[in-house]
Design a protein around this motif. Structure first.
Motif, mmCIF file in Angstrom:
data_model
loop_
_atom_site.group_PDB
_atom_site.id
_atom_site.type_symbol
_atom_site.label_atom_id
_atom_site.label_comp_id
_atom_site.label_asym_id
_atom_site.label_seq_id
_atom_site.Cartn_x
_atom_site.Cartn_y
_atom_site.Cartn_z
ATOM 1 N N PRO A 26 0.705 -1.317 -0.056
ATOM 2 C CA PRO A 26 0.117 -0.077 -0.085
ATOM 3 C C PRO A 26 0.864 1.631 0.166
ATOM 4 O O PRO A 26 0.657 2.273 -0.563
ATOM 5 N N VAL A 27 1.976 1.328 0.838
ATOM 6 C CA VAL A 27 2.691 2.635 0.794
ATOM 7 C C VAL A 27 3.654 2.552 -0.337
ATOM 8 O O VAL A 27 3.733 3.659 -1.233
ATOM 9 N N LEU A 28 4.273 1.419 -0.862
ATOM 10 C CA LEU A 28 4.909 1.380 -2.068
ATOM 11 C C LEU A 28 4.343 1.733 -3.313
ATOM 12 O O LEU A 28 4.692 2.600 -4.223
ATOM 13 N N PHE A 29 2.896 1.317 -3.445
ATOM 14 C CA PHE A 29 2.292 1.739 -4.335
ATOM 15 C C PHE A 29 2.227 3.117 -4.560
ATOM 16 O O PHE A 29 1.938 3.672 -5.801
ATOM 17 N N SER A 30 1.525 3.906 -3.676
ATOM 18 C CA SER A 30 1.347 5.289 -3.613
ATOM 19 C C SER A 30 2.715 6.124 -4.231
ATOM 20 O O SER A 30 2.677 6.945 -4.876
ATOM 21 N N VAL A 31 3.862 5.435 -3.742
ATOM 22 C CA VAL A 31 5.288 6.172 -4.172
ATOM 23 C C VAL A 31 5.479 5.782 -5.720
ATOM 24 O O VAL A 31 5.879 6.826 -6.298
ATOM 25 N N VAL A 32 5.242 4.608 -5.920
ATOM 26 C CA VAL A 32 5.739 4.066 -7.233
ATOM 27 C C VAL A 32 4.617 5.059 -8.525
ATOM 28 O O VAL A 32 5.304 5.347 -9.372
ATOM 29 N N THR A 33 3.378 5.246 -8.218
ATOM 30 C CA THR A 33 2.753 5.984 -9.111
ATOM 31 C C THR A 33 2.870 7.298 -8.925
ATOM 32 O O THR A 33 2.638 8.106 -9.933
ATOM 33 N N LEU A 34 3.786 7.893 -8.098
ATOM 34 C CA LEU A 34 4.153 9.060 -7.953
ATOM 35 C C LEU A 34 5.188 9.517 -9.141
ATOM 36 O O LEU A 34 5.393 10.467 -9.797
ATOM 37 N N PHE A 35 5.975 8.255 -9.290
ATOM 38 C CA PHE A 35 7.075 8.494 -10.324
ATOM 39 C C PHE A 35 7.016 7.573 -11.567
ATOM 40 O O PHE A 35 7.810 8.056 -12.452
ATOM 41 N N CYS A 36 6.316 6.799 -11.613
ATOM 42 C CA CYS A 36 5.759 6.153 -12.822
ATOM 43 C C CYS A 36 4.619 6.156 -13.458
ATOM 44 O O CYS A 36 3.542 5.697 -12.481
ATOM 45 N N LYS A 37 4.258 6.362 -14.551
ATOM 46 C CA LYS A 37 2.955 6.281 -15.126
ATOM 47 C C LYS A 37 2.696 5.135 -15.636
ATOM 48 O O LYS A 37 1.155 4.866 -15.564
ATOM 49 N N GLU A 38 3.443 4.463 -15.904
ATOM 50 C CA GLU A 38 2.941 2.865 -16.373
ATOM 51 C C GLU A 38 3.541 1.976 -15.697
ATOM 52 O O GLU A 38 4.652 2.074 -15.397
ATOM 53 N N PRO A 39 2.880 0.724 -15.567
ATOM 54 C CA PRO A 39 3.529 -0.384 -14.591
ATOM 55 C C PRO A 39 4.832 -0.972 -15.358
ATOM 56 O O PRO A 39 5.657 -1.587 -14.673
ATOM 57 N N THR A 40 4.907 -0.620 -16.806
ATOM 58 C CA THR A 40 6.359 -1.367 -17.113
ATOM 59 C C THR A 40 7.256 -0.489 -16.812
ATOM 60 O O THR A 40 8.481 -1.123 -17.055
ATOM 61 N N GLU A 41 7.317 0.851 -15.984
ATOM 62 C CA GLU A 41 8.405 1.612 -15.689
ATOM 63 C C GLU A 41 8.759 0.972 -14.136
ATOM 64 O O GLU A 41 9.833 1.401 -13.766
ATOM 65 N N TRP A 42 8.166 0.229 -13.686
ATOM 66 C CA TRP A 42 8.136 -0.146 -12.311
ATOM 67 C C TRP A 42 9.594 -0.831 -12.215
ATOM 68 O O TRP A 42 10.245 -0.578 -11.211
ATOM 69 N N PRO A 43 9.927 -1.904 -12.803
ATOM 70 C CA PRO A 43 11.230 -2.503 -12.841
ATOM 71 C C PRO A 43 12.413 -1.489 -12.783
ATOM 72 O O PRO A 43 13.268 -1.842 -12.054
ATOM 73 N N ILE A 44 12.349 -0.438 -13.476
ATOM 74 C CA ILE A 44 13.412 0.465 -13.684
ATOM 75 C C ILE A 44 13.400 1.088 -12.164
ATOM 76 O O ILE A 44 14.565 1.332 -11.648
ATOM 77 N N MET A 45 12.428 1.570 -11.818
ATOM 78 C CA MET A 45 12.397 2.359 -10.603
ATOM 79 C C MET A 45 12.946 1.398 -9.367
ATOM 80 O O MET A 45 13.632 1.931 -8.435
ATOM 81 N N PHE A 46 12.349 0.547 -9.175
ATOM 82 C CA PHE A 46 12.800 -0.694 -8.244
ATOM 83 C C PHE A 46 14.357 -0.986 -8.490
ATOM 84 O O PHE A 46 15.119 -0.982 -7.453
ATOM 85 N N GLY A 47 14.791 -0.938 -9.501
ATOM 86 C CA GLY A 47 16.156 -1.232 -9.835
ATOM 87 C C GLY A 47 17.081 -0.174 -9.337
ATOM 88 O O GLY A 47 17.988 -0.339 -8.664
ATOM 89 N N VAL A 48 16.657 1.261 -9.582
ATOM 90 C CA VAL A 48 17.412 2.330 -9.321
ATOM 91 C C VAL A 48 17.209 2.271 -7.459
ATOM 92 O O VAL A 48 18.041 2.714 -6.926
ATOM 93 N N ALA A 49 15.931 1.849 -7.088
ATOM 94 C CA ALA A 49 16.018 1.968 -5.438
ATOM 95 C C ALA A 49 17.038 1.129 -4.886
ATOM 96 O O ALA A 49 17.373 1.060 -3.955
ATOM 97 N N ILE A 50 16.961 -0.198 -5.670
ATOM 98 C CA ILE A 50 17.806 -0.943 -4.910
ATOM 99 C C ILE A 50 19.361 -0.715 -5.125
ATOM 100 O O ILE A 50 20.121 -0.876 -4.139
ATOM 101 N N GLN A 51 19.676 0.019 -6.310
ATOM 102 C CA GLN A 51 21.027 0.431 -6.298
ATOM 103 C C GLN A 51 21.271 1.383 -5.307
ATOM 104 O O GLN A 51 22.395 1.424 -4.609
ATOM 105 N N GLU A 52 20.483 2.598 -4.921
ATOM 106 C CA GLU A 52 20.435 3.316 -4.018
ATOM 107 C C GLU A 52 20.788 2.687 -2.693
ATOM 108 O O GLU A 52 21.318 3.187 -1.716
ATOM 109 N N ALA A 53 19.988 1.607 -2.279
ATOM 110 C CA ALA A 53 20.005 1.004 -1.026
ATOM 111 C C ALA A 53 21.344 0.303 -0.843
ATOM 112 O O ALA A 53 21.938 0.302 0.328
#
Length: 93
Positions: A26-53
């Motif tokens: 529920p929390v991740l979804f609200s953040v993801v939808t702020l940065f990604c317009k399409e679900p196909t962009e989610w893997p890129i965002m999660f990849g960047v998040a993992i890289q930052e972590a």
């Protein structure tokens, strides 16, 4: 507490990763939808998040251990039936 430790020891890593994702979604979804317009962009965002972590954790955890943690969660999660997971999240079935 002992029961929780026993459950964690005998539960596949994929189950723990899945339950963690369900709890955080529920929390991740609200953040993801702020940065990604399409679900196909989610893997890129999660990849960047993992890289930052990984970058952030390098002071406290070796990069090898951090990468192992990421992969132990990522491999089982890549095999999750997304349709069934969504149904589980929405309906609890």
């Amino acid at each position: 507490m002992k029961e929780l430790v026993v459950w964690l020891i005998h539960t596949p890593a994929g189950t723990i990763a899945f339950l963690s994702a369900v709890a955080a979604w529920p929390v991740l979804f609200s953040v993801v939808t702020l940065f990604c317009k399409e679900p196909t962009e989610w893997p890129i965002m999660f990849g960047v998040a993992i890289q930052e972590a990984l970058s952030f954790a390098k002071q406290d955890v070796s990069q090898e251990v951090a990468l192992q943690i990421v992969m132990e969660a990522a491999v089982p999660m890549s095999k999750v039936d997304l349709e069934a997971a969504v149904k589980y999240i929405i309906n609890g079935d």
